[in-house]
Motif scaffolding. Structure first.
Motif, short mmCIF file in Angstrom:
data_model
loop_
_atom_site.label_atom_id
_atom_site.label_comp_id
_atom_site.label_asym_id
_atom_site.label_seq_id
_atom_site.Cartn_x
_atom_site.Cartn_y
_atom_site.Cartn_z
N SER A 2 0.84 -1.19 0.00
CA SER A 2 0.00 0.00 0.00
C SER A 2 0.88 1.25 0.00
N TYR A 3 0.54 2.18 -0.88
CA TYR A 3 1.30 3.43 -0.97
C TYR A 3 0.59 4.54 -0.23
N THR A 4 1.37 5.49 0.30
CA THR A 4 0.78 6.68 0.87
C THR A 4 0.31 7.57 -0.27
N THR A 5 -0.53 8.52 0.04
CA THR A 5 -1.01 9.44 -0.99
C THR A 5 0.16 10.20 -1.61
N GLU A 6 1.13 10.58 -0.79
CA GLU A 6 2.28 11.31 -1.30
C GLU A 6 3.07 10.46 -2.30
N GLU A 7 3.31 9.21 -1.98
CA GLU A 7 4.03 8.31 -2.89
C GLU A 7 3.25 8.11 -4.19
N LYS A 8 1.96 7.92 -4.05
CA LYS A 8 1.12 7.71 -5.23
C LYS A 8 1.07 8.99 -6.08
N ARG A 75 -3.70 16.49 -4.15
CA ARG A 75 -2.95 15.28 -4.52
C ARG A 75 -3.89 14.19 -4.99
N GLU A 76 -4.97 13.99 -4.24
CA GLU A 76 -5.94 12.94 -4.58
C GLU A 76 -6.60 13.23 -5.94
N LYS A 77 -6.96 14.47 -6.18
CA LYS A 77 -7.58 14.85 -7.46
C LYS A 77 -6.59 14.67 -8.62
N TYR A 78 -5.33 14.99 -8.38
CA TYR A 78 -4.31 14.82 -9.41
C TYR A 78 -4.17 13.34 -9.76
N ILE A 79 -4.13 12.49 -8.76
CA ILE A 79 -4.05 11.04 -8.97
C ILE A 79 -5.26 10.57 -9.77
N GLU A 80 -6.44 11.05 -9.41
CA GLU A 80 -7.66 10.67 -10.15
C GLU A 80 -7.57 11.08 -11.62
N LEU A 81 -7.05 12.27 -11.88
CA LEU A 81 -6.90 12.74 -13.27
C LEU A 81 -5.96 11.83 -14.05
N VAL A 82 -4.85 11.48 -13.44
CA VAL A 82 -3.90 10.61 -14.11
C VAL A 82 -4.54 9.26 -14.41
N GLU A 83 -5.23 8.72 -13.42
CA GLU A 83 -5.86 7.41 -13.63
C GLU A 83 -6.97 7.47 -14.68
N ILE A 86 -4.58 8.71 -18.17
CA ILE A 86 -3.32 8.08 -18.55
C ILE A 86 -3.31 6.58 -18.21
N GLY A 87 -3.69 6.25 -17.00
CA GLY A 87 -3.70 4.85 -16.59
C GLY A 87 -3.57 4.72 -15.09
N GLU A 88 -3.73 3.50 -14.61
CA GLU A 88 -3.70 3.25 -13.17
C GLU A 88 -2.31 3.57 -12.61
N VAL A 89 -2.32 4.25 -11.47
CA VAL A 89 -1.08 4.58 -10.78
C VAL A 89 -0.73 3.40 -9.88
N THR A 90 0.37 2.72 -10.23
CA THR A 90 0.77 1.54 -9.45
C THR A 90 2.15 1.71 -8.88
#
Length: 90
Positions: A2-8, A75-83, A86-90
């Motif tokens: 499991s990643y932290t939000t910062e890492e993700k 950060r969470e919204k940015y991750i959602e945009l990428v996913e 662009i694709g799943e952030v893994t």
């Protein structure tokens, strides 16, 4: 694992930097605003403006639209945009 939000968020940023995809201007402004909010150090960031600079006016508008969200939310919204684009952030 499991990643932290910062890492993700950092992984999402790396993915966004490396993509060759082209996005509509409104999507690019969302990426920009969420990134700036997520990485701000002191207070509100505003790009430098010059008379007739429409591009930076759009950037300021995008930042103003999210001024009331936290760095964590950005950060969470940015991750959602990428996913979404662009694709799943893994």
């Amino acid at each position: 694992m499991s990643y932290t939000t910062e890492e993700k968020f950092l992984k999402a940023y790396e993915m966004a930097c490396k993509t060759t995809q082209k996005f509509a201007p409104d999507i690019m402004l969302h990426f920009y605003a969420y990134y700036k909010k997520a990485t701000q150090v002191n207070g509100f960031y505003a790009p430098p403006m010059s008379e007739g600079d429409i591009r930076n006016a759009f950037k300021v508008n995008a930042l103003l639209q999210i001024k009331n969200i936290s760095k964590q939310e950005a950060r969470e919204k940015y991750i959602e945009l990428v996913e979404e684009h662009i694709g799943e952030v893994t």
